[in-house]
Motif scaffolding. Structure first.
Motif, PDB file in Angstrom:
ATOM      1  N   SER A  41       0.809  -1.223   0.000  1.00 15.70           N
ATOM      2  CA  SER A  41       0.000   0.000   0.000  1.00 15.70           C
ATOM      3  C   SER A  41       0.846   1.279   0.000  1.00 15.70           C
ATOM      4  CB  SER A  41      -0.933   0.008   1.214  1.00 15.70           C
ATOM      5  OG  SER A  41      -0.173   0.048   2.408  1.00 15.70           O
ATOM      6  N   ASN A  42       2.149   1.144   0.147  1.00 19.66           N
ATOM      7  CA  ASN A  42       3.032   2.317   0.133  1.00 19.66           C
ATOM      8  C   ASN A  42       2.945   2.995  -1.233  1.00 19.66           C
ATOM      9  OD1 ASN A  42       5.734   3.675  -0.487  1.00 19.66           O
ATOM     10  ND2 ASN A  42       5.892   3.326   1.708  1.00 19.66           N
ATOM     11  N   GLU A  43       2.858   4.314  -1.233  1.00 15.95           N
ATOM     12  CA  GLU A  43       2.679   5.068  -2.482  1.00 15.95           C
ATOM     13  C   GLU A  43       3.808   4.849  -3.491  1.00 15.95           C
ATOM     14  OE1 GLU A  43       3.052   9.392  -2.102  1.00 15.95           O
ATOM     15  OE2 GLU A  43       4.187   9.073  -0.255  1.00 15.95           O
ATOM     16  N   HIS A  44       4.997   4.482  -3.043  1.00 14.08           N
ATOM     17  CA  HIS A  44       6.139   4.278  -3.944  1.00 14.08           C
ATOM     18  C   HIS A  44       6.281   2.833  -4.409  1.00 14.08           C
ATOM     19  CE1 HIS A  44       7.494   8.345  -3.245  1.00 14.08           C
ATOM     20  NE2 HIS A  44       7.467   8.138  -1.944  1.00 14.08           N
ATOM     21  N   ASN A  45       5.577   1.921  -3.771  1.00 14.83           N
ATOM     22  CA  ASN A  45       5.684   0.509  -4.126  1.00 14.83           C
ATOM     23  C   ASN A  45       4.795   0.228  -5.337  1.00 14.83           C
ATOM     24  OD1 ASN A  45       5.936  -2.232  -4.280  1.00 14.83           O
ATOM     25  ND2 ASN A  45       5.389  -2.636  -2.150  1.00 14.83           N
ATOM     26  N   ARG A  46       5.404  -0.034  -6.463  1.00 16.80           N
ATOM     27  CA  ARG A  46       4.671  -0.265  -7.710  1.00 16.80           C
ATOM     28  C   ARG A  46       4.310  -1.749  -7.890  1.00 16.80           C
ATOM     29  NH1 ARG A  46       4.162   4.655  -8.407  1.00 16.80           N
ATOM     30  NH2 ARG A  46       5.743   6.079  -9.169  1.00 16.80           N
ATOM     31  N   ASP A  47       4.690  -2.553  -6.934  1.00 18.22           N
ATOM     32  CA  ASP A  47       4.402  -3.982  -7.011  1.00 18.22           C
ATOM     33  C   ASP A  47       3.101  -4.276  -6.259  1.00 18.22           C
ATOM     34  OD1 ASP A  47       4.660  -6.861  -7.073  1.00 18.22           O
ATOM     35  OD2 ASP A  47       6.806  -6.551  -7.323  1.00 18.22           O
ATOM     36  N   ILE A  48       2.501  -5.442  -6.537  1.00 16.77           N
ATOM     37  CA  ILE A  48       1.268  -5.820  -5.841  1.00 16.77           C
ATOM     38  C   ILE A  48       1.554  -6.543  -4.531  1.00 16.77           C
ATOM     39  CG2 ILE A  48      -0.100  -5.943  -7.953  1.00 16.77           C
ATOM     40  CD1 ILE A  48       0.238  -9.029  -7.789  1.00 16.77           C
ATOM     41  N   MET A  49       2.822  -6.798  -4.267  1.00 15.09           N
ATOM     42  CA  MET A  49       3.185  -7.509  -3.040  1.00 15.09           C
ATOM     43  C   MET A  49       4.106  -6.655  -2.177  1.00 15.09           C
ATOM     44  SD  MET A  49       5.671 -10.246  -4.913  1.00 15.09           S
ATOM     45  CE  MET A  49       6.420 -11.032  -3.533  1.00 15.09           C
TER      46      MET A  49
END
Length: 154
Positions: A41-49
């Motif tokens: 859910s972090n705004e910078h995390n572009r991954d689904i995990m």
């Protein structure tokens, strides 16, 4: 640092994060950490995990330490008879700096977020098997890191 979030501690898991370095001044507490989980859910995390990172800098601006508690313990023998009991100890204000400076090579086992500006950091030290509970108020929490790493599952 390439990535930064402000007042978003809930987007990270600090369980089992290793503390490499600390800095404590009247303007900030800074912890250099490894093995921090970055939530999907972090705004910078572009991954689904969930991902993780090393060399993360966690800064608490304008910190006010409310308390540091050195956690006590009880030791029992095989027959459940109490052998030794060490009670919790509240650390005095004048020892705060030395406690925080002693934290490198320790591990965070959790950061309990009480509000946007209030948390409890739970730490296990490696050198003498001591646990600390640091209750902290602050103006802002800033998390900075450079890269995402794949989270290994066991």
């Amino acid at each position: 640092m390439k990535y930064q979030t402000v007042d978003s501690l809930e987007d990270f898991s600090f369980a089992q994060a290793a503390i490499f370095d600390t800095e404590y001044t009247s303007s900030h507490i800074r912890l250099q950490l490894a093995n921090v989980t970055i939530s999907s859910s972090n705004e910078h995390n572009r991954d689904i995990m969930d991902m993780r990172t090393n060399d993360l800098i966690l800064t608490f601006e304008s910190p006010m330490i409310l308390s540091i508690l050195k956690e006590g313990y009880k030791i029992y023998d095989a027959n459940e008879q109490l052998i030794e009991e060490i009670p919790d100890k509240i650390i005095s204000d004048d020892e705060y700096t030395s406690i925080i400076q002693s934290l490198p090579e320790s591990f965070i086992y959790s950061i309990d977020i009480l509000s946007k500006e209030h948390c409890v950091i739970n730490i296990d030290t490696e050198n003498d098997n001591t646990s600390y509970r640091i209750e902290l108020m602050f103006q802002h929490s800033i998390v900075q890191w450079d890269r995402f790493l794949k989270k290994e599952f066991v």
